[in-house]
Each structure stands twice: as C-alpha cells, then as structure tokens.
Scaffold this active site. Structure first.
Site, PDB file in Angstrom:
ATOM      1  N   ASP A  85       0.854  -1.195   0.000  1.00  0.00           N
ATOM      2  CA  ASP A  85       0.000   0.000   0.000  1.00  0.00           C
ATOM      3  C   ASP A  85       0.885   1.238   0.000  1.00  0.00           C
ATOM      4  OD1 ASP A  85      -1.886   1.962   0.439  1.00  0.00           O
ATOM      5  OD2 ASP A  85      -2.099   1.511   2.589  1.00  0.00           O
ATOM      6  N   ASP A 120      -4.058   3.901   2.731  1.00  0.00           N
ATOM      7  CA  ASP A 120      -5.493   3.615   2.886  1.00  0.00           C
ATOM      8  C   ASP A 120      -5.750   2.145   3.248  1.00  0.00           C
ATOM      9  OD1 ASP A 120      -4.993   2.319   0.520  1.00  0.00           O
ATOM     10  OD2 ASP A 120      -6.510   3.379  -0.650  1.00  0.00           O
ATOM     11  N   ASP A 155      -1.736  -1.272  -3.920  1.00  0.00           N
ATOM     12  CA  ASP A 155      -2.068  -0.512  -5.126  1.00  0.00           C
ATOM     13  C   ASP A 155      -0.946  -0.599  -6.158  1.00  0.00           C
ATOM     14  OD1 ASP A 155      -0.148   1.324  -4.016  1.00  0.00           O
ATOM     15  OD2 ASP A 155      -1.760   2.078  -2.720  1.00  0.00           O
ATOM     16  N   ASP A 182      -5.451 -10.493 -15.605  1.00  0.00           N
ATOM     17  CA  ASP A 182      -6.500 -11.470 -15.329  1.00  0.00           C
ATOM     18  C   ASP A 182      -7.711 -11.099 -16.183  1.00  0.00           C
ATOM     19  OD1 ASP A 182      -8.015 -13.458 -13.870  1.00  0.00           O
ATOM     20  OD2 ASP A 182      -6.642 -13.096 -12.207  1.00  0.00           O
ATOM     21  N   ASP A 216      -9.850 -16.357 -16.311  1.00  0.00           N
ATOM     22  CA  ASP A 216     -10.617 -16.856 -15.179  1.00  0.00           C
ATOM     23  C   ASP A 216     -11.707 -17.839 -15.614  1.00  0.00           C
ATOM     24  OD1 ASP A 216     -11.144 -16.581 -12.303  1.00  0.00           O
ATOM     25  OD2 ASP A 216     -13.074 -15.762 -12.948  1.00  0.00           O
ATOM     26  N   GLU A 234      -7.642 -20.865 -16.735  1.00  0.00           N
ATOM     27  CA  GLU A 234      -7.925 -21.522 -15.456  1.00  0.00           C
ATOM     28  C   GLU A 234      -9.045 -22.523 -15.698  1.00  0.00           C
ATOM     29  OE1 GLU A 234      -9.493 -20.772 -10.927  1.00  0.00           O
ATOM     30  OE2 GLU A 234     -10.457 -19.885 -12.658  1.00  0.00           O
ATOM     31  N   HIS A 261      -4.137 -17.247  -5.105  1.00  0.00           N
ATOM     32  CA  HIS A 261      -5.015 -16.484  -4.222  1.00  0.00           C
ATOM     33  C   HIS A 261      -6.263 -17.252  -3.801  1.00  0.00           C
ATOM     34  CE1 HIS A 261      -6.628 -16.298  -8.181  1.00  0.00           C
ATOM     35  NE2 HIS A 261      -7.768 -15.814  -7.711  1.00  0.00           N
ATOM     36  N   ASP A 262      -6.483 -18.449  -4.368  1.00  0.00           N
ATOM     37  CA  ASP A 262      -7.651 -19.258  -4.002  1.00  0.00           C
ATOM     38  C   ASP A 262      -7.283 -20.412  -3.081  1.00  0.00           C
ATOM     39  OD1 ASP A 262      -9.397 -17.809  -5.632  1.00  0.00           O
ATOM     40  OD2 ASP A 262      -9.093 -19.144  -7.351  1.00  0.00           O
TER      41      ASP A 262
HETATM   42  O1  TEU Z   1     -11.736 -19.319  -9.276  1.00  0.00           O
HETATM   43  C1  TEU Z   1     -12.493 -20.400  -9.732  1.00  0.00           C
HETATM   44  C2  TEU Z   1     -12.981 -21.270  -8.599  1.00  0.00           C
HETATM   45  O2  TEU Z   1     -13.310 -20.794  -7.557  1.00  0.00           O
HETATM   46  C3  TEU Z   1     -13.140 -22.709  -8.823  1.00  0.00           C
HETATM   47  O3  TEU Z   1     -13.159 -22.887 -10.207  1.00  0.00           O
HETATM   48  C4  TEU Z   1     -12.054 -23.625  -8.368  1.00  0.00           C
HETATM   49  O4  TEU Z   1     -12.596 -24.897  -8.646  1.00  0.00           O
HETATM   50  C5  TEU Z   1     -11.705 -23.619  -6.928  1.00  0.00           C
HETATM   51  O5  TEU Z   1     -10.846 -22.545  -6.648  1.00  0.00           O
HETATM   52  C6  TEU Z   1     -11.043 -24.961  -6.582  1.00  0.00           C
HETATM   53  O6  TEU Z   1     -10.116 -24.915  -5.601  1.00  0.00           O
HETATM   54  C7  TEU Z   1     -11.674 -18.138 -10.014  1.00  0.00           C
HETATM   55  C8  TEU Z   1     -10.833 -17.115  -9.289  1.00  0.00           C
HETATM   56  O7  TEU Z   1      -9.513 -17.570  -9.202  1.00  0.00           O
HETATM   57  C9  TEU Z   1     -11.461 -16.811  -7.962  1.00  0.00           C
HETATM   58  O8  TEU Z   1     -10.679 -15.968  -7.164  1.00  0.00           O
HETATM   59  C10 TEU Z   1     -12.822 -16.206  -8.232  1.00  0.00           C
HETATM   60  O9  TEU Z   1     -13.507 -16.030  -7.015  1.00  0.00           O
HETATM   61  C11 TEU Z   1     -13.661 -17.077  -9.161  1.00  0.00           C
HETATM   62  O10 TEU Z   1     -12.947 -17.568 -10.276  1.00  0.00           O
HETATM   63  C12 TEU Z   1     -14.823 -16.280  -9.707  1.00  0.00           C
HETATM   64  O11 TEU Z   1     -14.363 -15.313 -10.607  1.00  0.00           O
HETATM   65 CA    CA Z   2      -3.470   2.127  -1.241  1.00  0.00          CA
END
Ligand code: TEU
Ligand code: CA
Length: 565
Positions: free
Chosen positions: A12, A16, A20, A89, A194, A250, A323-324
């Site tokens: 950041d 805030d 960024d 993305d 995505d 993905e 990130h997931d």
């Molecule tokens: O993620 C896709 C998702 O959530 C599932 O396809 C996946 O099967 C799961 O993560 C399995 O572990 C993408 C993005 O990476 C995610 O951050 C978004 O929330 C989602 O799409 C919706 O755009």
């Molecule tokens: Ca910021």
C-alpha cells in the site's frame, strides 16, 4: 517463471490500507532481483469487490483503490524496461451486476442487450416460482437469482453479484475481443483467463445429476461445455496478432487428455492451463470445504499424469499456491518446526518438473496460513457464505472455523510481509485484512539477510533451472509411485540426467536400502542443490523434509554412480 501479485495485498503506497499499483512499482527491483520473467496481476479493473475484483463493472478503467491508468502505464513500462512481461487477469465468464451491460440487460426483457446475460423463466410448483434448474453456485445456494421485475431468473455460477455472460451471443463475444485488443494495444503481454472452461453451457440448461461432477451440482453441464474450444479459437483469431502472446486458462475438471484440446502444441487455442486436480487431493465428494487428509501417492499420481500426458504435446503450469488456495507450506509441508525445510522441498519439486513455475506472492519467503480464529477477521465471500450456511444448519462454531482456518482463501490473501515494521511494512494505515501475526519472523527483509533463507533458495532454483535444460524439458520417469513418504523421479534429456529425491515426512528415510531393492535409483552424481547444507556427508539417509537434486551424464551414471555403490 511467472510471479503472481494480488494487488490488494502486495504493498500500500498511500496509507489507505489497500495495496495498489504504485506499491507494485516500488517493488519492481525486488522482482527483477528474484529473476522472474513475467508478472500476473489479479484483477485491477473497476469493481464493487463482491469477490475482490472478480466482479468487474468497467473493463476499461483501473479500480480506484489501485490507482489510475497513468499508474498502470508506468507499471507496464517499468516491467518492460526490466524485461518482465505483464499478464492480466481476464474475467469474462461473468461481470459485476453493477456493469452497465447488466443494468441494461436487467432493465427489460425487450432491451437489445437482454441477451448479454442468461435469463430463463422459472418453474412453478403451483405456489412459488422456482429456479429453472438445480444448478448450484460455487459460492453456495442456487445458481439462479430471481429478478422481481421481469419474474425471470439470471444465472450466476459464482455470487449473485456475478451474473454469467451469454457467450452464445456474437455481439457479446465481439465486445470481449475488442476489450482484449484494447489492453493488448496498451502493451499487455497476455492473459490469465478466469474459469474460462465455463463459458459454454449445455443448451436447454438440463438439471445436474447428483454425483455426476465434482461437488457442484450441474457442473457437468457448464464445465468444458460444447462450444468452449470453438469460442477460444474464435477469440485467438480475433486478437491482434503478436507472436509471443501468453494465455493461461484456469480450468477445473480437466485431466491431461482433456487439456490437450486446449493447449496442444499444434492448434490448441491457449498456451497453458491451470489444472486444479492436485489442489483437490484434500477434499472428498462433499466438495471444497471437506478438508480431509491428503496422500502423497495421490499428489504423485496426478502430477505424474500431467508430466507424462503433456510431454512433447503441450505445456504444463507448475504451482501449489495462488489467491484461491491455502498456503502450500501449511497444507503440504510443516509450517512449524520444519517450515524452512518443507517450503524448500516443495519449491524444489516445482522447479524440477516440466512446465512453467508460478510463484504466488509471499511463497518465496515461506508465508503460512493465517489461521484467524474469528469469522470477523475473514473477508472472503465464499468463507462468509459457508459460515452462514453451516451455522444455519446448526454446525457448531468451532467446527465451522476449523474448515475455514484450513481451507479459507483468505489464508493466501493476508498482506505481503516486507519487514518487521508495523503491519509488516505493508501499510502505514489500517490494512483491509489483518496481517499474519508471524510477520516479525517471516518477512522479506529478514530473508534477504539470511543466506540460508527460503528466498535465497528460490533465487538459486530459478537460476539452476535456467542453466539445466534437463530440468525444463526432460522426460519424467517416476519411481516407487506408491511410497507414502518419498517422491523420487528422474528427468532425462539426451545424455543429461537429473535425479530428484523429496522426503515428505518428519521421519528420516534410508534411501540406500530402497535403491538396493531397486525401487529407486542410487543418489549419485553431482549434487546440484539440497535443502540441508551437509547433504553430501549423509548420502544414504534423507532427514526430515530433505530435498536433493543430482545431475549426471546418462552413460557415466550407470557406470560410475551405480557401480561404486
Ligand atoms: O476461481 C475459480 C474457482 O473458484 C473454482 O473454479 C475452483 O474450482 C476452486 O478454486 C477450486 O479450488 C476463479 C478465481 O480464481 C477466484 O478468485 C474467483 O472467485 C472465481 O474464479 C470467480 O471469478
Ligand atoms: Ca493504497
């Protein structure tokens, strides 16, 4: 290799509490020092953040929390000056419900843009209006939302604030391609796409069959749908030509065979895929939140099928984080007494397989899960919905939190840990999500000063991979596939050979006797890299989470290496 930045949590610059673009610009020298080839940014477009930017309301504007278009141009220029490519993305399975297209579409069934989204009349049981079919959304509940004005339902495979676009509509498709070209013309080098294998839905929207697909009811009718390859080919042909465009789809629910329709080196429309199979080895048929113990044999079987299935035909991605996903060292290693060793072991695995390795921010310093105890500390819509549903079903608080602490996506989304200062150097303000309390021990500045750090190990791995083609292009015989603690494989390319030994356990293992039993090769040749500095003195025994890679010349391996023993 590609480095993934989650902009909201990277750095950041204005206090805030939200990372960024100027924050990323400040760290470009760090990224260059690490040795990366490309940077992938999670969504940076305007968004009301129902799903942290995966709900875009304007594809042509930078999210105001992240800065301005001038900041973006400076970032792109700063990367290119350093020889680093920029990957955005691309979120085009759905938009935000606040996108002007959706407002227009929702305004009336007669509106010319109605068909930009997927609308269907409901079913009725004589009393209530029910959704058109039984499809579930990933983020809990029905995938259909009723619009009270038109009394029709729209489809949303994710949250109700993420309506699915209707790819059957050629006008919508050309709008998407126009937008992609606009970014390409601005100097973007590629896209991470995505949930791209969900854009084509089976006509007629039939009910899903329970058990037919992994977890989400109906997904056999919208994952790898009938026209997805056709759409992707059309997209490829509609893009302004450039020889080195990088596209990463993905794609959940693909195996190596299915993947080859997307990425074969012949005419596959994409460069590579993020397959998800190996990210699901700790879940059962109850799906995403089930959190069951994982087995090394499953990890090996899945990775081996991708290594051999794609070899010579398509190209893999290599990753254990994004990130997931929970942090890899917490999930597949040991984030307590063997954090350093096990993070290095996992990295060694990624950097000695065929494909393109991806580093998710913080992985290179061994960041761990956050394990926040209270739901108040979580921000993710998926975790919050899971919490609400489980609580409504009467599951006790502690049990719900056990799942969220293990599996929650926010584990990966806590701020990057730069130094020992307040908030780990991430912000001078109040961070949008709590910093992991372990930032005083785990941070970039500490790792820079420690020659034995995970960070320096990554840098070494990156350089090692660039000097030894066998690690990138070699084939992949797996040894002792069923062994529950050891992952051992050989890569060979012409006369070059690399043997990799990875111990996924705290209990030491005698690899000499396994080799005597002909289950694995002998550990011999030139020791290229190990995560214990005295590995040379203990050739026969692997210590907790020990990882080694040996290099040899095929001929000399057989004579010198193996006969000596
Ligand atoms: O993620 C896709 C998702 O959530 C599932 O396809 C996946 O099967 C799961 O993560 C399995 O572990 C993408 C993005 O990476 C995610 O951050 C978004 O929330 C989602 O799409 C919706 O755009
Ligand atoms: Ca910021």
């Amino acid at each position: 290799m590609v480095y993934q930045v989650y902009p909201r949590s990277f750095l950041d610059s204005n206090g805030d509490g939200i990372g960024d673009l100027p924050g990323i610009i400040k760290k470009l020298d760090y990224l260059q020092w690490l040795g990366i080839d490309a940077l992938w940014l999670n969504p940076i477009c305007a968004s009301p953040d129902a799903d942290n930017g995966y709900d875009i309301s304007d594809y042509y504007a930078i999210h105001e929390d992240f800065g301005t278009m001038e900041d973006f141009d400076r970032l792109a220029a700063g990367l290119h000056e350093r020889g680093i490519r920029l990957i955005l993305d691309l979120v085009v399975n759905h938009t935000s419900d606040e996108h002007p297209w959706f407002s227009a579409s929702r305004s009336s069934p007669e509106h010319p843009m109605r068909d930009f989204y997927i609308w269907l009349p409901g079913n009725t049981d004589g009393k209530d209006l029910l959704p058109p079919n039984n499809w579930e959304s990933f983020f809990e509940g029905s995938a259909w939302e009723l619009d009270p004005c038109s009394r029709e339902f729209y489809l949303h495979l994710f949250s109700r604030k993420q309506p699915d676009l209707n790819w059957e509509n050629p006008k919508l498709r050309s709008e998407v391609y126009r937008m992609m070209n606009w970014w390409l013309d601005k100097g973007v080098d590629g896209f991470r796409m995505d949930v791209i294998n969900m854009i084509s839905k089976v006509p007629g929207y039939p009910d899903g069959t329970p058990g037919a697909s992994s977890g989400i009811l109906g997904s056999e009718h919208f994952i790898n749908g009938p026209l997805v390859i056709e759409y992707l080919r059309e997209m490829r042909q509609s893009l302004h030509t450039r020889k080195d465009l990088l596209t990463i789809g993905e794609t959940s629910d693909v195996d190596a065979d299915a993947a080859l329709t997307y990425v074969n080196s012949h005419d596959g429309p994409l460069s590579m895929l993020f397959q998800i199979d190996h990210m699901e080895i700790d879940q059962n048929e109850e799906g995403y939140w089930s959190c069951v113990p994982w087995k090394l044999a499953d990890m090996k079987r899945i990775l081996a099928s991708w290594q051999t299935g794609m070899h010579g035909r398509g190209w893999n991605t290599l990753f254990l984080n994004n990130h997931d996903q929970p942090r890899m060292v917490s999930r597949f290693g040991n984030d307590r007494e063997y954090r350093k060793q096990s993070a290095k072991l996992l990295a060694m695995m990624l950097y000695t397989l065929e494909g393109t390795p991806f580093i998710y921010q913080g992985e290179e310093i061994g960041m761990t899960n956050a394990y926040f105890d209270s739901i108040e500390d979580y921000r993710d819509v998926w975790a919050k919905n899971f919490y609400a549903r489980s609580a409504a079903e009467g599951t006790n608080e502690q049990e719900i939190m056990r799942h969220i602490k293990y599996r929650g996506r926010d584990n990966a989304r806590t701020p990057m840990q730069w130094d020992q200062g307040p908030c780990g150097g991430f912000t001078s303000g109040k961070p949008w999500i709590r910093v992991n309390p372990n930032f005083r021990e785990i941070n970039v500045s500490q790792a820079m000063d420690d020659p034995d750090s995970i960070l320096h190990f990554y840098r070494t791995l990156i350089r090692m991979r660039k000097t030894h083609a066998v690690l990138v292009f070699g084939d992949f015989p797996l040894h002792a596939g069923d062994h529950e603690q050891l992952f051992a494989y050989t890569r060979t390319l012409n006369d070059q050979r690399a043997d990799v030994f990875l111990l996924f356990s705290q209990t030491p293992l005698d690899i000499r006797s396994l080799a005597d039993q002909k289950q694995i090769p002998y550990a011999s040749g030139e020791l290229l890299l190990a995560n214990y500095d005295d590995a040379e003195e203990h050739p026969d025994m692997l210590r907790p989470y020990e990882a080694r890679v040996y290099r040899s010349i095929s001929g000399s391996y057989l004579t010198a290496g193996n006969q000596e023993k």
